[in-house]
Enzyme design. Sequence first.
Site, short mmCIF file in Angstrom:
data_model
loop_
_atom_site.label_atom_id
_atom_site.label_comp_id
_atom_site.label_asym_id
_atom_site.label_seq_id
_atom_site.Cartn_x
_atom_site.Cartn_y
_atom_site.Cartn_z
N TRP A 1 51.94 39.23 77.83
CA TRP A 1 52.76 38.05 78.17
C TRP A 1 53.19 37.34 76.88
O TRP A 1 54.31 36.86 76.74
CB TRP A 1 51.97 37.04 79.03
CG TRP A 1 52.09 37.29 80.49
CD1 TRP A 1 51.15 37.84 81.31
CD2 TRP A 1 53.22 36.99 81.33
NE1 TRP A 1 51.63 37.90 82.59
CE2 TRP A 1 52.89 37.37 82.63
CE3 TRP A 1 54.47 36.42 81.10
CZ2 TRP A 1 53.76 37.22 83.71
CZ3 TRP A 1 55.36 36.26 82.16
CH2 TRP A 1 55.00 36.67 83.45
N GLU B 1 47.50 39.67 79.28
CA GLU B 1 47.82 38.34 78.72
C GLU B 1 48.41 38.46 77.32
O GLU B 1 49.34 37.74 76.96
CB GLU B 1 46.57 37.45 78.67
CG GLU B 1 45.99 37.12 80.03
CD GLU B 1 47.00 36.53 80.99
OE1 GLU B 1 47.79 35.68 80.59
OE2 GLU B 1 47.00 36.95 82.17
N ASN C 1 44.25 27.88 80.85
CA ASN C 1 45.55 28.34 81.36
C ASN C 1 45.82 27.89 82.80
O ASN C 1 46.92 27.45 83.12
CB ASN C 1 45.65 29.86 81.25
CG ASN C 1 46.99 30.37 81.76
OD1 ASN C 1 48.02 29.97 81.27
ND2 ASN C 1 46.95 31.20 82.79
N TRP D 1 66.66 14.48 87.31
CA TRP D 1 65.23 14.23 87.07
C TRP D 1 64.89 12.75 87.21
O TRP D 1 65.76 11.89 87.08
CB TRP D 1 64.84 14.70 85.66
CG TRP D 1 65.09 16.16 85.40
CD1 TRP D 1 66.07 16.70 84.62
CD2 TRP D 1 64.35 17.28 85.94
NE1 TRP D 1 65.99 18.08 84.62
CE2 TRP D 1 64.95 18.46 85.43
CE3 TRP D 1 63.27 17.40 86.80
CZ2 TRP D 1 64.49 19.74 85.74
CZ3 TRP D 1 62.80 18.68 87.11
CH2 TRP D 1 63.41 19.83 86.59
N TRP E 1 60.99 19.15 82.72
CA TRP E 1 59.96 20.01 82.11
C TRP E 1 59.97 19.92 80.60
O TRP E 1 58.94 20.11 79.95
CB TRP E 1 60.16 21.46 82.56
CG TRP E 1 61.52 22.03 82.26
CD1 TRP E 1 62.63 21.94 83.05
CD2 TRP E 1 61.93 22.75 81.09
NE1 TRP E 1 63.70 22.56 82.45
CE2 TRP E 1 63.30 23.07 81.24
CE3 TRP E 1 61.29 23.17 79.93
CZ2 TRP E 1 64.04 23.77 80.29
CZ3 TRP E 1 62.01 23.88 78.98
CH2 TRP E 1 63.37 24.16 79.14
N TRP F 1 56.19 26.57 80.38
CA TRP F 1 56.84 25.44 81.06
C TRP F 1 57.99 25.90 81.93
O TRP F 1 58.16 25.43 83.05
CB TRP F 1 57.31 24.39 80.03
CG TRP F 1 56.17 23.45 79.73
CD1 TRP F 1 55.30 23.55 78.69
CD2 TRP F 1 55.74 22.35 80.53
NE1 TRP F 1 54.35 22.56 78.78
CE2 TRP F 1 54.60 21.81 79.89
CE3 TRP F 1 56.19 21.75 81.70
CZ2 TRP F 1 53.91 20.70 80.40
CZ3 TRP F 1 55.51 20.65 82.22
CH2 TRP F 1 54.38 20.14 81.57
#
Length: 472
Positions: free
Chosen positions: A278, A275, A342, A307, A360, A383
Amino acid sequence: VCHLIWFRNDLRITDNKALSSACVNPQAKVIAIFTATPQQWLAHGVSSRQITFLHQNLVELQQALAQLGIPLICQTMPDFTGAAQWVLDYAKEQHADALFFNRQYELNEKQRDDWLVKQSHSLHIHAFDDALLLPPSTVNNQKGEMYQVYTPFRRAFITQLTATDCRSLTAPEKRGKPLAIECTQPLFAHVATDISPQFKAGEQAARHQLRQFCRERVQNYQRDRDIPSIDGTSQLSPYLAVGVLSPRQCFNRLQAENPQLLDYPDSGAFTWLNELIWREFYTHLLVAFPRLCRYQPFIQWTQHIQWNHSPDDFDAWKNGQTGYPIVDAAMRQLNETGWMHNRLRMIVASFLVKDLLIDWRKGEQYFMSQLIDGTLAANNGGWQWSASTGVDASPWFRIFNPTTQGQKFDPQGTFIRHWLPELKNVPDKYIHAPHEWAAANHIQLNYPIPMVDHKQARLNTLEAFEAGKRNS
Ligand code: FAD
């Protein structure tokens, strides 16, 4: 000799490269500075929670520096341009010889620093890579380019990490008598917002939490990290976001408690390191692809998706009124505490984009406005992953089912009942579809019915993505 150390999102005295370097010469007079930039923060959508947390930590930092004999001067300027100019003027006024700071990697921050370096003339600039385990642009594929897939990046990253000296630095020595501080006024004007008591300000609180996590909980991290009703994750993200804690401190503490961690990729400790990597990956990407700092998707064809612009749908999501309990409980956790688990971030992001078909970027912005741990890299990365517009993202046709996600990760509804007390009497079996139970028992629930039919919403989204791809 006078050295200025310009603090940004690195509010700590321990393991801070810029501060330590500024203090190497024992003869130098060291002055710490911080620039508050309210208009810039507004433009970046920083939450008032994070600004309050930053302020609390700045107060702690001022005290820690005072113990070392270093004063902290805080100046408010509207934006980065004003801040950089003020730093140069202040350096002149103090006859400073050198300015030390740790680099920030977002576009506006980089532009500010580039400008400052150009204008600095006789002022020596010492800039450091300190916010990451490995600096951006140093972990590349065979073509010398940034990886666009996470797993090979991680592999290369770990190889490089093991060959790098990552030892944490100790706090600098005292440079004289402790300074007295009169704290009658805030260091900068801000609207003080409530911060959850779990996020106590200051380095000591952060390090204590890190130690406890690495000693007591990291072994079970792989098992517990997806269950939001359990404190299975470290909850250190707010500290990492404002730099009260460094990633080196995290890595070193993790290794001290788990010396064999790199040999056991299935272990909790390795999963936690993953993590942290990341976090590095997303920040490296910002530097390699600056368009990510400009509201653009990584995958270009997704610009053509039509959208849904409904403000009512967006409001229902924001306020935790979608009728999908796991989504609503998560949004209420965010609105109340500024932090979200998360797994839930992935669920609510998927719901906004793939059940409601809302852009988004609206979700990204709303998260930023609420999060205590908001960072452009991780928030944008998260996102774009969820929306399938990003680097190595979830494939666009993969759509979470919000009901089964709830059943899987909150089977008894423990988390849901905590945040949605209106569902406390609903039996476990129906907690993810409370209206089925209410209808069968002729009970009126003070809770909305699901705002969309997931099956239908899924089909609409698949169609919208396909059309976007066709029209590109
Ligand atoms: P732990 O599980 O204990 O992880 C340790 C640390 O690793 C975290 O503190 C964080 O710094 C880092 N980390 C963990 N997961 C990720 C990840 N997926 N990407 C990048 N870094 C990670 N994280 C933020 O720090 N700021 C954000 O603004 C943010 N926005 C997100 C938005 C979405 C839509 C998604 C899906 C994820 C987002 N994340 C963000 C990543 C992740 O959800 C949080 O870092 C994590 O929940 C923080 O809790 P923790 O400290 O207990 O994490």
